[in-house]
Scaffold this active site. Structure first.
Site, mmCIF file in Angstrom:
data_model
loop_
_atom_site.group_PDB
_atom_site.id
_atom_site.type_symbol
_atom_site.label_atom_id
_atom_site.label_comp_id
_atom_site.label_asym_id
_atom_site.label_seq_id
_atom_site.Cartn_x
_atom_site.Cartn_y
_atom_site.Cartn_z
ATOM 1 N N ASP A 166 0.864 -1.182 0.000
ATOM 2 C CA ASP A 166 0.000 0.000 0.000
ATOM 3 C C ASP A 166 0.900 1.231 0.000
ATOM 4 O OD1 ASP A 166 -1.793 -2.087 0.541
ATOM 5 O OD2 ASP A 166 -3.072 -0.797 1.768
ATOM 6 N N LYS A 236 -6.902 3.319 -3.622
ATOM 7 C CA LYS A 236 -7.333 3.350 -2.224
ATOM 8 C C LYS A 236 -7.551 4.793 -1.797
ATOM 9 C CE LYS A 236 -5.502 2.061 2.366
ATOM 10 N NZ LYS A 236 -4.382 1.387 3.061
ATOM 11 N N LYS A 272 -10.339 0.286 -2.770
ATOM 12 C CA LYS A 272 -10.283 0.078 -1.318
ATOM 13 C C LYS A 272 -10.582 1.386 -0.588
ATOM 14 C CE LYS A 272 -7.126 -1.211 2.455
ATOM 15 N NZ LYS A 272 -5.774 -1.720 2.803
#
Length: 336
Positions: A166, A236, A272
């Protein structure tokens, strides 16, 4: 259970390659991003609000709760994290409710890179090797570091066994209009996700925008396309470390972006939302957004995740209530 996201085929690769001129120069990328349709903020917010009022029947709610559990990236990202805390989190991810083995495992455990090896061992020992380990990297959460440091951070996490990375974009560069710099950072981090063990595999890359700092919906759309063009496997919303994190309108906008990107290139990208999603009611609203915007193709842990730490407990309590008719309360779930 989460599986390896399949590589896109030759046709999609050809269609994506045909867009190479879009990222050839800073000017070309700027023209493309600023040429995207402007976001109707009122319409976006109204649609997100309307979808959030959908009534969910009991059987559908039970299915949605289990689906949401299977989509969670169970997260601990604190300076005080210890190996013991990470091992406990892994045990919970594998067996969220030790009294009920029918509860699905979570999708991933998300930790800092120095805890990746600990998480991998703990999951294997708990019988949860199929649960992924995600590691934040690239000077999370600020993204303020030299590129060499960001790449080293990524490689260290991958070498330790991270299944997913991430990364967080440099919002300062993005907001200053240095789009090609952000694109190149994502592209190089994507390369750093490749394993050096000869397996030919790579960790999946989730690109965090920190949408609460991007100021406008138009910027969220531009960041979404920029990241996908650079090779993001997931986009995300947030780090969970700022005042404004995931919101339904922003998530809806990102869902529309991945839909349009697949229509254009044939490449499917996951989404996400992270930060501030704490209740079953909230999670189900997001699943409705996915279903109504993208359909069943994205309703799996391979393509949609929740970044959360406290959400799992509420999902477990609601699940217990559906099965027993009684609301058990927080004393009947483990404290993270």
């Amino acid at each position: 259970m989460p599986t390896t996201v399949p590589a896109y085929g030759a046709e999609a690769a050809e269609r994506l390659a045909s867009m190479a001129d879009v990222t050839a120069t800073d000017g070309a990328l700027r023209r493309f991003l600023h040429g995207l349709p402007g976001v109707d903020a009122v319409g976006l917010q109204a649609r997100a609000a309307a979808l959030g009022t959908r009534s969910i029947k009991t059987t559908a709610k039970a299915y949605a709760i289990d689906l949401a559990i299977s989509m969670i990236d169970l997260t601990t990202l604190e300076g005080a994290d210890t190996p013991g805390k990470v091992r406990a989190l892994c045990a919970k991810g594998v067996s969220p409710d030790p009294t009920d083995r029918s509860v699905p495992k979570v999708a991933a455990i998300c930790v800092y890179s120095d805890m990746v090896a600990t998480a991998k061992r703990a999951l294997a020992e708990a019988g949860g090797s199929e649960v992924h380990v995600a590691s934040v990297a690239t000077a999370f959460p600020s993204g303020r570091a030299a590129l060499a440091v960001k790449l080293a951070d990524t490689r260290e996490a991958v070498a330790a066994g991270a299944d997913e990375i991430d990364m967080v974009i440099d919002r300062g560069a993005f907001l200053s209009g240095r789009y090609l710099q952000v694109f190149e950072e994502i592209r190089q981090v994507k390369e750093a996700c490749r394993r050096t063990d000869g397996s030919g595999t790579a960790a999946h890359l989730k690109v965090i925008f920190e949408t609460g700092e991007l100021e406008t919906y138009d910027n969220v759309r531009r960041a979404s396309w920029l990241a996908m063009l650079a090779g993001a496997d997931f986009i995300k919303t947030s780090t969970g470390k700022v005042a404004v994190n995931a919101t339904p309108p922003v998530t809806l906008l990102m869902l529309e972006a991945v839909r349009d990107f697949r229509d254009t290139t044939g490449v499917q990208v996951g989404v996400k939302p992270a930060g501030g999603i704490r209740t079953s009611k909230d999670a189900i609203k997001y699943l409705v957004l996915v279903n109504e915007t993208l359909g069943a193709d994205w309703l799996t842990p391979d393509w949609f995740r929740f970044g959360a730490s406290s959400l799992l407990n509420d999902l477990l309590m609601q699940r217990q209530k559906l099965s027993t008719g009684r609301y058990s309360g927080p004393d009947y779930v483990t404290v993270d």
